[in-house]
Write a protein that holds these residues in place. Structure first.
Motif, PDB file in Angstrom:
ATOM      1  N   LYS A 640       0.803  -1.210   0.000  1.00 30.45           N
ATOM      2  CA  LYS A 640       0.000   0.000   0.000  1.00 30.45           C
ATOM      3  C   LYS A 640       0.840   1.266   0.000  1.00 30.45           C
ATOM      4  CE  LYS A 640      -3.312   2.487   2.949  1.00 30.45           C
ATOM      5  NZ  LYS A 640      -2.367   3.497   3.387  1.00 30.45           N
ATOM      6  N   ASP A 641       1.846   1.331   0.841  1.00 27.17           N
ATOM      7  CA  ASP A 641       2.647   2.541   0.942  1.00 27.17           C
ATOM      8  C   ASP A 641       3.386   2.821  -0.366  1.00 27.17           C
ATOM      9  OD1 ASP A 641       1.767   2.883   3.514  1.00 27.17           O
ATOM     10  OD2 ASP A 641       3.549   1.954   4.425  1.00 27.17           O
ATOM     11  N   GLU A 642       3.996   1.773  -0.920  1.00 28.87           N
ATOM     12  CA  GLU A 642       4.711   1.946  -2.200  1.00 28.87           C
ATOM     13  C   GLU A 642       3.750   2.377  -3.298  1.00 28.87           C
ATOM     14  OE1 GLU A 642       7.787  -1.057  -3.285  1.00 28.87           O
ATOM     15  OE2 GLU A 642       7.046  -2.068  -1.467  1.00 28.87           O
ATOM     16  N   ALA A 643       2.552   1.764  -3.252  1.00 27.19           N
ATOM     17  CA  ALA A 643       1.562   2.116  -4.263  1.00 27.19           C
ATOM     18  C   ALA A 643       1.179   3.577  -4.136  1.00 27.19           C
ATOM     19  CB  ALA A 643       0.340   1.230  -4.112  1.00 27.19           C
ATOM     20  N   SER A 644       0.940   4.018  -2.887  1.00 23.33           N
ATOM     21  CA  SER A 644       0.540   5.402  -2.661  1.00 23.33           C
ATOM     22  C   SER A 644       1.638   6.371  -3.079  1.00 23.33           C
ATOM     23  CB  SER A 644       0.183   5.604  -1.184  1.00 23.33           C
ATOM     24  OG  SER A 644      -0.268   6.923  -0.949  1.00 23.33           O
ATOM     25  N   GLN A 645       2.884   6.018  -2.759  1.00 28.00           N
ATOM     26  CA  GLN A 645       4.019   6.868  -3.135  1.00 28.00           C
ATOM     27  C   GLN A 645       4.157   6.965  -4.661  1.00 28.00           C
ATOM     28  OE1 GLN A 645       7.393   5.135  -1.158  1.00 28.00           O
ATOM     29  NE2 GLN A 645       6.668   5.684   0.908  1.00 28.00           N
TER      30      GLN A 645
END
Length: 819
Positions: A640-645
């Motif tokens: 999720k975090d990588e996707a959001s970034q």
């Protein structure tokens, strides 16, 4: 005067000899008369006085004749004849009578000849009478000779010939025979009886006489005229030994060398002859022939020098043929201004010389950089039909200059009938190339196709190749204008003459493109596959490789668009694996993205991510799509975090990207899926506020409503659900919004408000089954809320429309909220 002197003056050679023979006869007669005693002395004295008087007139006549005083001579001979006739009657004795008659005959002869030179009309008759009356007289033998010479001197060669032919050669001296032969030969010559003349000159040239050189000259000339050049040279060289002919022989000798084509011999002989002092006759004509000899030897520099001397001597008034040669020599020597000056006047002629001049004038103008003037000259030369090969060359040059000037319609017009006019031309390949270039450069493809189709089987390979290319180019023009239906038949025409494998592949690729635009993917797949095959058949040149790649690209997309991802993937892989594939290619990164998408669809997420990263790192044009897909893929992997970034990076690097609103939506969706409803609601709000025209608004409102419901903000949730149902009633999100609205109203205890929303939805979506479930759930909620008065009609409605629905046995259950 000497005997030879009288002969040259027209007197017979035998006259003086006859006079000397008379003297002993007179002496003998006197002796005989002295012995006779019958005559008295007085009679003798009178006879002597008469004789002396008559003899004086005779001698006086001879002197006057020798001095060519023919009138006075004739008077003296007339007086002699009068006295002589009387005296001849007084004389006795055969010897005396014979002598007097012979002397009287001499006087008659000289009288007649004098009259001849005085042009007396009766003179010829007197001479002929003399010949008839005195056939045995020595003068009778040369009477015809003298008469012939007279007419010869008067240039009456017909009469001269007649009388020379009556002369008996045996009665003439050697010198007279030589003179008779020469003058008879010359008379034949002047009468154009050349065969008779040549026989006499050939005979006379062998005699050691004053006419030897003259006879050699005319014998040489007649031999030259008859084509006997070796004999002519031999005779003329003899004639040239004489000063009278040394200056006239070189003109004929030069002609002989020229006729023989012995240009080296001509130059050697004539250049030496021109150095004679005094110069030879017709020196200018000799210079002209020397110039022409150099011209024939292609020594144009020397030729021009002699031609210029000749032209200067004639003050520029020269024959057009020489003017042409001067111009041609100048052209060959690279002196184009002088070539133009010499040729342009000759080029106006309407004969073969004019055609030659016009053609070389065009070449000279071309070399001088005057293309417009060259066009006019070539046009004049090509219009003439006198020399077909020259017309052909001029036509070709005319077309080439028009091509260089960019006048492509004129090129086509000039060469349109070339094949018909010159069916076996060696220039056909060049003409076909010009026509091909003209057609291809003119962009008037329709006219070009009409012309080429009119040639039928006469086109040849070159023009068939042109036909293939023009048909393709016309199809490409129509394709670019969006006229796909009209382009297809032209591509079929192009493919009918596959001279160029690369072009054949290009036509198949375009067919594939047209079918793809029309979403006729099976036909597109067939066309792309044929394009790849066509290119490979030719050995795959660089140009052909281009179409192999385009075929792979198009074929991959055709499979992709028909959801045959497993078949699309190898085409995209082959495209990228080909050594010809370069990152600078316009389709390179697009192909990379489509290959990544096939991996994404196949759930090979890591391979997809690698390819998306490749596009991002290359800073390619479509990197925003790569960012978006990478973010989605990372989300699917739970990162999720990588996707959001990643999505944030997209919005930062390209806030106006066409994928920006989807990125905002996905950011909110990631929070939503993770149960972070606060951030999710904020994310959906950003999309709603910043993208008021986005196609994602129905989903954004619906999902924000769910987030609000999960945050126990049911009023906000109801507002969002109602927004979807009122503003986007037919969207896919409307049905889910209806379900969610029911749940939120139930949670708020306002189930009765649902009827209006259901009625509105039902009106917009009459075939939807969603209302049945909602109506059932609404009646159940009223029943469980013990709102029986309101529940009863709802139950009846639900019961009639959905008889299979089952009610729960007790109202003790809690209906959970859907997420």
């Amino acid at each position: 005067m000497t005997e030879s002197g009288r002969a040259s003056a027209g007197a017979p050679a035998h006259r003086t000899a006859a006079f000397h023979e008379a003297t002993p006869r007179l002496t003998l007669a006197a002796a005989l008369l002295g012995a006779a005693a019958a005559e008295p002395q007085l009679a003798y004295a009178q006879q002597t006085q008469t004789f002396a008087s008559a003899e004086r007139y005779f001698q006086e006549g001879l002197d006057l004749f020798d001095r060519k005083q023919y009138g006075a001579a004739q008077q003296a001979f007339q007086q002699y004849m009068q006295l002589g006739a009387r005296r001849a009657g007084e004389q006795s004795g055969p010897a005396a009578g014979s002598g007097r008659q012979e002397r009287l005959a001499d006087a008659e002869y000289y009288y007649a000849v004098s009259g001849l030179y005085l042009l007396h009309p009766d003179a010829e008759g007197l001479i002929l009478d003399f010949a008839r009356q005195h056939p045995a007289h020595p003068r009778a033998a040369v009477a015809y000779f003298e008469l012939a010479k007279f007419y010869f001197d008067q240039q009456n060669y017909a009469q001269a010939s007649t009388y020379f032919q009556k002369v008996a050669p045996a009665n003439l001296s050697a010198s007279q025979r030589a003179e008779s032969d020469f003058k008879l030969g010359y008379s034949h010559f002047q009468l154009k009886e050349y065969d008779q003349a040549r026989i006499l000159f050939d005979r006379n040239k062998k005699e050691d006489s004053q006419y030897r050189y003259a006879s050699s000259y005319y014998a040489g000339y007649l031999a030259y005229r008859a084509g006997d050049y070796a004999g002519a040279r031999k005779d003329l060289l003899v004639a040239a030994e004489n000063d009278a002919y040394r200056s006239v022989v070189p003109a004929i000798m030069t002609q002989i060398y020229y006729k023989e084509g012995n240009y080296d011999g001509l130059v050697a002989y004539a250049t030496k002859a021109l150095q004679q002092t005094p110069p030879p006759q017709s020196a200018d004509e000799i210079q002209l022939l020397v110039g022409d000899a150099y011209y024939q030897k292609q020594d144009y520099k020397q030729a021009g020098s002699y031609f210029d001397q000749y032209a200067a001597a004639h003050k520029g008034k020269i024959d057009p043929s020489l003017q042409y040669k001067i111009g041609f020599a100048n052209y060959k020597e690279g002196d184009y201004p002088h070539a133009i000056a010499s040729l342009k006047n000759v080029a106006t002629r309407r004969d073969s010389l004019g055609q030659n001049a016009a053609y070389h004038l065009g070449l000279s103008y071309l070399q001088a950089g005057q293309k417009t003037a060259a066009l006019a000259a070539f046009d004049a030369a090509r219009q003439s039909t006198l020399q077909k090969n020259l017309s052909e060359n001029a036509t070709l040059k005319y077309a080439q200059v028009q091509y260089e000037l960019g006048n492509l319609p004129e090129v086509i017009a000039a060469l349109r009938d070339f094949r018909k006019k010159y069916p076996r031309s060696k220039n056909q390949a060049v003409v076909d190339q010009l026509l091909s270039d003209g057609f291809l450069s003119s962009t008037n493809y329709a006219e070009a196709l009409t012309y080429l189709e009119g040639l039928g089987d006469d086109r040849g390979d070159k023009l068939n190749g042109t036909y293939q290319r023009i048909a393709y180019s016309q199809a490409a023009t129509l394709y670019n204008d969006g006229n796909y239906a009209q382009a297809l038949p032209l591509l079929d025409k192009s493919l009918k003459y596959p001279q160029d494998d690369a072009l054949r592949a290009a036509a198949q690729v375009m067919r594939g493109e047209i079918y793809s635009v029309g979403q006729q993917y099976p036909e597109a797949i067939t066309a792309y596959a044929q394009a790849a095959r066509s290119a490979r058949q030719g050995g795959v040149s660089d140009e052909e490789t281009q179409y192999v790649q385009l075929a792979r690209y198009g074929l991959g997309y055709a499979y992709y668009n028909t959801k045959q991802y497993d078949k699309a993937r190898p085409q995209f892989q082959a495209y990228l694996a080909d050594p010809a594939a370069k990152p600078a290619d316009p389709n390179y990164y697009d192909t990379t993205l489509r290959l990544a998408d096939t991996y994404y669809i196949a759930k090979n997420y890591q391979q997809a991510l690698d390819l998306y990263d490749k596009v991002i790192q290359a800073n390619a044009t479509d990197k925003d799509y790569a960012y978006y897909q990478k973010g989605v893929t990372l989300g699917l992997l739970g990162r999720k975090d990588e996707a959001s970034q990643t999505l944030a990076a997209l919005l930062k690097s390209n806030p106006d990207s066409r994928y920006a609103e989807q990125a905002v939506f996905q950011q909110a969706q990631l929070a939503f899926q993770a149960g972070d409803y606060g951030p999710a609601a904020e994310g959906f709000t950003r999309l709603i506020e910043n993208r008021p025209t986005s196609s994602l608004l129905p989903d954004a409102y619906q999902r924000r409503g769910v987030a609000y419901a999960n945050l126990e903000q049911q009023d906000k949730a109801v507002a969002d659900f109602q927004k979807v149902l009122s503003d986007y009633p037919r969207s896919p999100a409307a049905q889910q919004a209806l379900y969610s609205l029911q749940e939120s109203l139930t949670a708020l205890g306002r189930t009765e408000e649902l009827d209006q929303a259901v009625a509105s939805f039902k009106a917009q979506n009459p075939n939807s089954k969603a209302t049945e479930i909602v109506e059932f759930e609404a009646a159940k909620s009223l029943y469980l809320a013990e709102k029986y008065a309101q529940a009863l009609p709802a139950c009846r409605l639900t019961s009639s429309s959905t008889p299979t629905m089952r009610w729960p046995p007790t109202p003790a259950l809690f209906w959970p909220t859907r997420t």
